[in-house]
Motif scaffolding. Sequence first.
Motif, short mmCIF file in Angstrom:
data_model
loop_
_atom_site.label_atom_id
_atom_site.label_comp_id
_atom_site.label_asym_id
_atom_site.label_seq_id
_atom_site.Cartn_x
_atom_site.Cartn_y
_atom_site.Cartn_z
N UNK A 57 14.70 -31.65 -36.30
CA UNK A 57 13.92 -30.42 -36.50
C UNK A 57 12.59 -30.76 -37.17
N UNK A 58 11.72 -31.44 -36.42
CA UNK A 58 10.41 -31.77 -37.00
C UNK A 58 9.53 -30.53 -37.09
N UNK A 59 8.47 -30.64 -37.92
CA UNK A 59 7.54 -29.53 -38.04
C UNK A 59 6.67 -29.39 -36.79
N UNK A 60 6.31 -30.48 -36.20
CA UNK A 60 5.47 -30.44 -35.01
C UNK A 60 5.23 -31.82 -34.47
N UNK A 61 4.67 -31.89 -33.28
CA UNK A 61 4.44 -33.16 -32.60
C UNK A 61 3.05 -33.19 -32.00
N UNK A 206 12.88 -45.85 -28.06
CA UNK A 206 14.21 -46.08 -27.49
C UNK A 206 15.31 -45.52 -28.39
N UNK A 207 15.09 -45.50 -29.72
CA UNK A 207 16.09 -44.94 -30.63
C UNK A 207 16.25 -43.44 -30.42
N UNK A 208 15.17 -42.77 -30.03
CA UNK A 208 15.25 -41.33 -29.75
C UNK A 208 15.98 -41.11 -28.43
N UNK A 209 15.61 -41.90 -27.42
CA UNK A 209 16.21 -41.71 -26.09
C UNK A 209 17.69 -42.10 -26.08
N UNK A 210 18.03 -43.15 -26.81
CA UNK A 210 19.43 -43.61 -26.85
C UNK A 210 20.23 -42.90 -27.93
N UNK A 211 19.56 -42.04 -28.68
CA UNK A 211 20.19 -41.20 -29.71
C UNK A 211 20.92 -42.04 -30.76
N UNK A 212 20.25 -43.13 -31.17
CA UNK A 212 20.84 -43.98 -32.22
C UNK A 212 20.29 -43.65 -33.59
N UNK A 213 19.32 -42.75 -33.66
CA UNK A 213 18.72 -42.37 -34.93
C UNK A 213 19.65 -41.38 -35.64
N UNK A 214 19.89 -41.53 -36.93
CA UNK A 214 20.77 -40.58 -37.63
C UNK A 214 20.27 -39.15 -37.48
N UNK A 215 21.18 -38.22 -37.37
CA UNK A 215 20.83 -36.81 -37.24
C UNK A 215 20.08 -36.35 -38.48
N UNK A 216 19.05 -35.55 -38.25
CA UNK A 216 18.26 -35.02 -39.37
C UNK A 216 17.24 -35.99 -39.93
N UNK A 217 17.13 -37.19 -39.38
CA UNK A 217 16.19 -38.19 -39.91
C UNK A 217 14.74 -37.72 -39.81
N UNK A 218 14.45 -36.95 -38.79
CA UNK A 218 13.07 -36.49 -38.57
C UNK A 218 12.86 -35.04 -38.96
N UNK A 219 13.84 -34.45 -39.67
CA UNK A 219 13.70 -33.04 -40.06
C UNK A 219 12.50 -32.86 -40.97
N UNK A 220 11.74 -31.79 -40.71
CA UNK A 220 10.57 -31.40 -41.52
C UNK A 220 9.51 -32.49 -41.57
N UNK A 221 9.41 -33.29 -40.52
CA UNK A 221 8.38 -34.33 -40.44
C UNK A 221 7.29 -33.92 -39.46
N UNK A 222 6.09 -34.43 -39.73
CA UNK A 222 5.01 -34.35 -38.76
C UNK A 222 5.13 -35.59 -37.88
N UNK A 223 5.25 -35.40 -36.58
CA UNK A 223 5.45 -36.52 -35.66
C UNK A 223 4.19 -36.77 -34.84
#
Length: 558
Positions: A57-61, A206-223
Motif C-alpha cells: 500500500x504505497x502512497x504513490x508511484x 523481480x522481487x515484486x513480480x515473484x512476490x518474494x518481498x515481505x507483505x507491507x514492506x512498501x506500505x506508505x512509501x513513495x515509489x
Amino acid sequence: MDYVLQDMMTRLLVTETVPKEIVIVDIDDQSLQNIQSWPWSRELLAQLIENLFTLHHPKGLAIDMVMPEPRDEVGESRLQTLLQSYPICLAIAFDLEINNTPRQVGEVSGGAPAGETALVSKGFVGNHAALAQHAQCTGHISPWVDNDGLIRRLPQQVRFQDQQWPMIAQSLYQKVNPNQVLPESTRWLTIPYRIQANHWQSVPAQDILLQTLPAGYLDDKYLLLGSSALGLSDRVATPIHPWLPGVAIHAGALYKLLHPVDSPVWAKPVFVLIYALTAVAILAMLFFWSQTFWVLIASLVMGFGWLLLMSFALYGNQIMPWSLPLVALALLIIIQFPFEWLVVDRYNRRITRLFQGYLSKDVVNQLIESRQDVLEPSVREVTVLFADIEGFTKLSEKIPTAELARMTKDVLHVLTQEVHSHQGTLDKYIGDAVMALWNAPLDQADHADLAVRSAVAMLESLDLYNQSHPQQPKISVRIGIHTGPAMVGDLGTEQRHTYTAIGDTVNLAHRLHEWSKDYQTHILLSRETADMMIGEVPQNSEVYHSQNARQMQLIDDF
C-alpha cells in the motif's frame, strides 16, 4: 570555478542517511536476466505495478520511463486501468537542447497554464495518446546538463507552447498531498545530492513480480520505478558519482520536497557581491597598513569563512555565484603582490642610492628590512660627531696640492671607516672635516656609546696610519660629540636629495670640536652625551694607545 566549488561542497555535504519514506523499484540487471530481457512487455509492466498496489500500500508511484508507442493490447488496457485506479505519475522527457531539431514524439497532457519562470522547450518525447489521456498526473524527467557534462540542476517547470509541467517528483508529491502548498516555483532546483548513491532503499523488480518481498514492506512509501541496468543507458554523470542511475536524481528531488530546508536570509546573489567587495576592501587596507603575512592570514580567514557560509547556503539549495569572492581575493593578491613588489623595489633602490654613501652596506640592508619611513623629516634624539684634521691650513702651505689631496682622502677614508664600523651615519664631508650621527636613521639604544667608541677608534686608526706613513707629516684630529634633539630626514630638494640633521645639537657638536683645541684634548664630549652612555664614562682621563696617549675631556658649560 563555480562548478568546482559547488561540487566540492556538495561532496562534503553528502551523508549516509537512508531515507525511509522513499523506495526505488529497480529494473536491474538481475531482473532482466531472471524475468525477461528488455524491452519488457506492457503486460509484464502492468503486472509489476499491480503487484505494487495490491500486495503493498504505497502512497504513490512515479514511473521514470516514457512509453511513446503502444504495444500488446491486453497489457496496454491493464496499464490504462491501473493509471486510473492508483496514484501513478507518468513521465515526459522534454528536449532542452537549443540547437537540436526539435522532436515531438507521443503526446503531452495534464499540463497547467504556463508561467514566467518555466524553462521553454520546443520538443518532447511523451507517452502514446491512450496512456497520456488516462494519466492522473504527469511530470517531466529532463535534467539540465551543464557544459562540463555533469547534472546539477532540474528545471522546476518546463514549458511547451502555452502549458507547463513540473518535475516528476513534484507531480508525485502533489498527487499524494493535494492540500499541501508548495513554495512558489523558481526556474531551477539545485539537485540536493545529500544521499550516497548506494544508500537509497531499493528493491529489485523481480522481487515484486515473484512476490518474494515481505507483505507491507512498501506500505506508505513513495515509489519510483526506474532502472540501474547497464543496457538501458539510464545513468548520468553527477558531482557525487560519475555514473549515477537517473532515477536517483528524482529521488533526491522528492527527498527535498519531503524535507525542505530554508535557505538563509542572506543567501542571495547581492550578499555575494557585498561579501566580495568588503573582503577586497579589507585586504586592500591591510596591504596598505600591514605586512604581507597578515594579508595572507586575512585572505585565508575570509576564504574559509566564505566556504563555510557557502555550505550553509548550498544546504538550502541556493544557487549563487560561489566563486566571486574567492576570485576577487585571488585577483587582488595576484595584482597587488607584483605592484607592492615594484613599490618596495623602488623604495629600496631609493634608500640604497640615498644611503650608500652615508651608511655601511650592512646597515643599509638593515634599514631596507626595517621598512621604516626614514626619509620623512622628524625630530629625534641623535648623537652628532664632528672630526677635522688639526692644523690643516698650515699643512696646505707646506705640502704640494696633489700630495695634500691624497693625504686628505686617506685621512677621511680612515675616519669614515670607523664611523661605518661603529654603525654610524656619515652625514657629510666639510672640507677636511667629517660630520657623523647616530640613532638615525635606525634606532640605536647605545648611540652615545657608539659615537664615543668611534671617536676613540679614529685616534687609534690614525696612529696606525701615521706609523705606516713616516715620510709625511704626522696627522691628528680634533673631535667634538654632543647628544640632543635634531631635525633628521631627507632635507634636500627635487634637484638633489640629501639625508642630514639640522638644529642646535648639530651646532653645539661643531662648536665642541672647535673648542677641543682650547681644552687641549682630542675628544671633547658634552655632559648630555655622557649621561646617555650606557657604559663607563671616561671623565678627565686618558685614552691610551700602545704608542701615544690621547685625552678625552667632558665639558659641562655651554
